[in-house]
Write a protein that holds these residues in place. Sequence first.
Motif, mmCIF file in Angstrom:
data_model
loop_
_atom_site.group_PDB
_atom_site.id
_atom_site.type_symbol
_atom_site.label_atom_id
_atom_site.label_comp_id
_atom_site.label_asym_id
_atom_site.label_seq_id
_atom_site.Cartn_x
_atom_site.Cartn_y
_atom_site.Cartn_z
ATOM 1 N N ARG A 182 0.806 -1.221 0.000
ATOM 2 C CA ARG A 182 0.000 0.000 0.000
ATOM 3 C C ARG A 182 0.850 1.287 0.000
ATOM 4 N NH1 ARG A 182 -4.936 2.656 1.740
ATOM 5 N NH2 ARG A 182 -4.359 4.364 3.097
ATOM 6 N N PRO A 183 1.774 1.446 0.962
ATOM 7 C CA PRO A 183 2.573 2.691 0.918
ATOM 8 C C PRO A 183 3.409 2.819 -0.355
ATOM 9 C CG PRO A 183 3.385 1.172 2.629
ATOM 10 C CD PRO A 183 2.083 0.636 2.151
ATOM 11 N N ALA A 184 3.908 1.697 -0.873
ATOM 12 C CA ALA A 184 4.736 1.777 -2.091
ATOM 13 C C ALA A 184 3.886 2.236 -3.278
ATOM 14 C CB ALA A 184 5.373 0.419 -2.384
ATOM 15 N N ILE A 185 2.668 1.717 -3.365
ATOM 16 C CA ILE A 185 1.803 2.121 -4.479
ATOM 17 C C ILE A 185 1.468 3.608 -4.363
ATOM 18 C CG2 ILE A 185 -0.488 1.812 -5.522
ATOM 19 C CD1 ILE A 185 -0.252 -1.197 -4.730
ATOM 20 N N ILE A 186 1.145 4.053 -3.146
ATOM 21 C CA ILE A 186 0.838 5.480 -2.934
ATOM 22 C C ILE A 186 2.038 6.348 -3.343
ATOM 23 C CG2 ILE A 186 0.394 7.226 -1.144
ATOM 24 C CD1 ILE A 186 -1.320 5.048 0.301
ATOM 25 N N GLU A 187 3.230 5.911 -2.960
ATOM 26 C CA GLU A 187 4.444 6.663 -3.290
ATOM 27 C C GLU A 187 4.683 6.697 -4.817
ATOM 28 O OE1 GLU A 187 6.313 8.639 -1.720
ATOM 29 O OE2 GLU A 187 7.791 8.875 -3.327
ATOM 30 N N HIS A 188 4.478 5.560 -5.458
ATOM 31 C CA HIS A 188 4.692 5.524 -6.919
ATOM 32 C C HIS A 188 3.663 6.375 -7.657
ATOM 33 C CE1 HIS A 188 8.101 2.838 -7.831
ATOM 34 N NE2 HIS A 188 7.892 2.432 -6.581
ATOM 35 N N VAL A 189 2.428 6.404 -7.151
ATOM 36 C CA VAL A 189 1.424 7.280 -7.781
ATOM 37 C C VAL A 189 1.910 8.727 -7.728
ATOM 38 C CG1 VAL A 189 -0.926 8.204 -7.596
ATOM 39 C CG2 VAL A 189 -0.533 5.742 -7.352
ATOM 40 N N LYS A 190 2.472 9.126 -6.590
ATOM 41 C CA LYS A 190 3.010 10.502 -6.453
ATOM 42 C C LYS A 190 4.109 10.760 -7.476
ATOM 43 C CE LYS A 190 2.044 11.309 -1.581
ATOM 44 N NZ LYS A 190 2.543 10.849 -0.286
ATOM 45 N N GLN A 191 5.028 9.791 -7.582
ATOM 46 C CA GLN A 191 6.148 9.960 -8.531
ATOM 47 C C GLN A 191 5.642 10.044 -9.968
ATOM 48 O OE1 GLN A 191 8.996 6.803 -7.977
ATOM 49 N NE2 GLN A 191 9.219 7.225 -5.792
ATOM 50 N N ILE A 192 4.653 9.198 -10.281
ATOM 51 C CA ILE A 192 4.118 9.178 -11.649
ATOM 52 C C ILE A 192 3.434 10.516 -11.946
ATOM 53 C CG2 ILE A 192 2.432 8.094 -13.191
ATOM 54 C CD1 ILE A 192 2.938 5.468 -11.454
ATOM 55 N N ARG A 193 2.647 11.003 -10.983
ATOM 56 C CA ARG A 193 1.967 12.294 -11.185
ATOM 57 C C ARG A 193 2.980 13.418 -11.391
ATOM 58 N NH1 ARG A 193 -3.290 11.840 -11.107
ATOM 59 N NH2 ARG A 193 -4.370 10.487 -9.640
ATOM 60 N N ALA A 194 4.089 13.349 -10.653
ATOM 61 C CA ALA A 194 5.125 14.377 -10.815
ATOM 62 C C ALA A 194 5.716 14.313 -12.221
ATOM 63 C CB ALA A 194 6.219 14.187 -9.761
ATOM 64 N N ALA A 195 5.955 13.107 -12.714
ATOM 65 C CA ALA A 195 6.516 12.950 -14.064
ATOM 66 C C ALA A 195 5.527 13.457 -15.109
ATOM 67 C CB ALA A 195 6.875 11.488 -14.324
ATOM 68 N N VAL A 196 4.248 13.128 -14.935
ATOM 69 C CA VAL A 196 3.224 13.581 -15.881
ATOM 70 C C VAL A 196 3.150 15.109 -15.877
ATOM 71 C CG1 VAL A 196 0.724 13.619 -16.342
ATOM 72 C CG2 VAL A 196 1.860 11.454 -15.801
ATOM 73 N N ALA A 197 3.164 15.685 -14.668
ATOM 74 C CA ALA A 197 3.067 17.145 -14.553
ATOM 75 C C ALA A 197 4.256 17.832 -15.209
ATOM 76 C CB ALA A 197 2.965 17.549 -13.076
ATOM 77 N N ALA A 198 5.414 17.177 -15.156
ATOM 78 C CA ALA A 198 6.628 17.756 -15.745
ATOM 79 C C ALA A 198 6.751 17.440 -17.237
ATOM 80 C CB ALA A 198 7.850 17.232 -14.998
ATOM 81 N N GLY A 199 5.756 16.765 -17.791
ATOM 82 C CA GLY A 199 5.811 16.402 -19.210
ATOM 83 C C GLY A 199 6.828 15.317 -19.504
#
Lengths: 297, 318
Positions: free
Chosen positions: A235-252
């Motif tokens: 659970r915490p790893a998935i939550i953390e990866h979602v954050k990282q993915i969103r950051a990558a998407v936001a940065a293009g």
Amino acid sequence: MENVETMMGRGRDAIDMIVDTDSFKEGTVGAKTFDDPEFGPGAVVGTAKLDGQDVTLIVSDAQAFNEKFPVVYAGIIGMEEGYKMAQAVYASLAADADKPKEQKRTLVLIVDTPGNGPGKVEEIFGMNKATGAYQLALAEARLAGHPIVSMVIGRAISGAFLCHGLQGSNILSLDSSFGTMIHVMPLTSISRIIKKDLETLQELSKGNPVFAAGPQFFYALGGVEEQIDKVEGMRPAIIEHVKQIRAAVAAGEDDKLGPWGRGTLGAERNGRVVRPKVINLMNQEFAAVAEKYAPSR
Amino acid sequence: MPKWNDIQEQSFLESDARARAVGLVDEGTFTELAGPFDRFYSPHLETLGEAVEFDDGIVTGVGKIGKTPVFVISQEGRFIGGSVGEVGGAKMVNTIRLAVEFYDKLVAEHSDLTDEEKPVVVISFETGGVRLHESNAGLLAHAEVMDQLQKARHKVPVITLIGSKVGCFGGMGFVAAATDAIIMSEYGRLGLTGPEVIEQEMGKEEFDSSDRALVFRTTGGRHKYIMGDCNVLVHGKVADFREALGKLAGLPVSEFEKMRRIGSPELVEKQLKLVALAAEMQPKDARDVWAKAGNADAATLDSKPFDEFVASVKRLEV
């Protein structure tokens, strides 16, 4: 060391370990409802909350058996399952169609599948289309900004892993102490087919992760972003990866995600080192002749 | 290498991957990328002490048909069954990526770009999918190809050709299904699970993999044409494939969306009608489905002369 607690065959249990308590609603994704319990029973789909946010769950269910298509059992993805999974992805896309790219809902894929439906009826009607349809839907969702986290809890075998998992933005796997299996074929079968003795292959696999079975080898090739060593860690790893993915998407930086991103990771981890050389050379060679193929004006 | 004119008259089935690649595009226009002189071979085969090829069993490059830039991927079945490993997979993936990047560049530079000046990708499949000698890298390459196919959507049409001995199976079976248009000869075969594996799963009584006619009825070009899984069925010469390809290259990309079988929610609903039919019929043989499509002569459809077959066959509608 073998972990006592294997998650193999426990896709439904994994849902509860990952999402917010009692938040999973099976059979509803956005405006779409899945009302027929006999339709694609090997695929569980629905919506839950993860850290307070809506997420779509797509889970292979190893306990289910498809009465209409008897090759579908023990987590095998059949035609109905493949299309049902694709429907869940398209319903997620539709539900967030008006939202900006950074706010698309997450999809969590819980992976425990040994294969795609291998039957005669499946070949006559085209099992290849069902698995292909799901993969295209996932790729479309990822490119639209939906974070997709694949969580391997049991078996992620060959074409079934391609179908259900490998199009994810990031891939996590329980480590080998859980008996997690990621491979195309066990080394014993590969040994028989390519006619190399098992001892040689086992010895070679220590230095070269390219044909050996197990999450650690996929990790070395960049095929798995992170290995998880306890079930509470999912659970915490998935939550953390979602954050990282969103950051990558936001940065293009979409190219850091998905299969192409894992190609880069494979080189960084020294697992797939020829791939980037081939790509670079092709790019140079094409740049040198591109003018010939552009329209003359 | 035979002369271009001679390649046209060759059987596509008998030709090698490079002759197909060269012969599919206009004479003298083919430039090979990561060709044998670049000596990119599989380091993993070398580790295992196996023979390597300097093109890793796949020919990639770019040519032209008329005004259309054509990015070509051509698999060689004579090298380890056309199997896909790290190097060959990277060549395949990057060819599609180059086509998409070239499209973006041309669109940015030319406001008056016509449809026939926009690039297409053509893939001649001859493969059983993942190369077991480097299975994990081959598997990951498949995922990359699927990703690139989606990235090419609505920009660069991807056209499949299947007319080789090995056919197109395993993971590459769904890669082909995920492209925009599929051209096959009746000698081509397309599927996911190969005949031997079906026999192993279901028993010889249900599926005898040594029964060549049965295998072709299940996965061959004629069957796939009836099912709508193949858009165009052609005679077997290189020139026949080239002619069919030439008719598609230059069409607006929106026309290709209509040829697709998967890749949208609407198409998934259409396929699910076929799956419901499969559940209802539980066909013992593809011929049951041919009869369902309205072919009164289903029992002899696979032995009809080719032109007669194409002219008279009824394709399955749901």
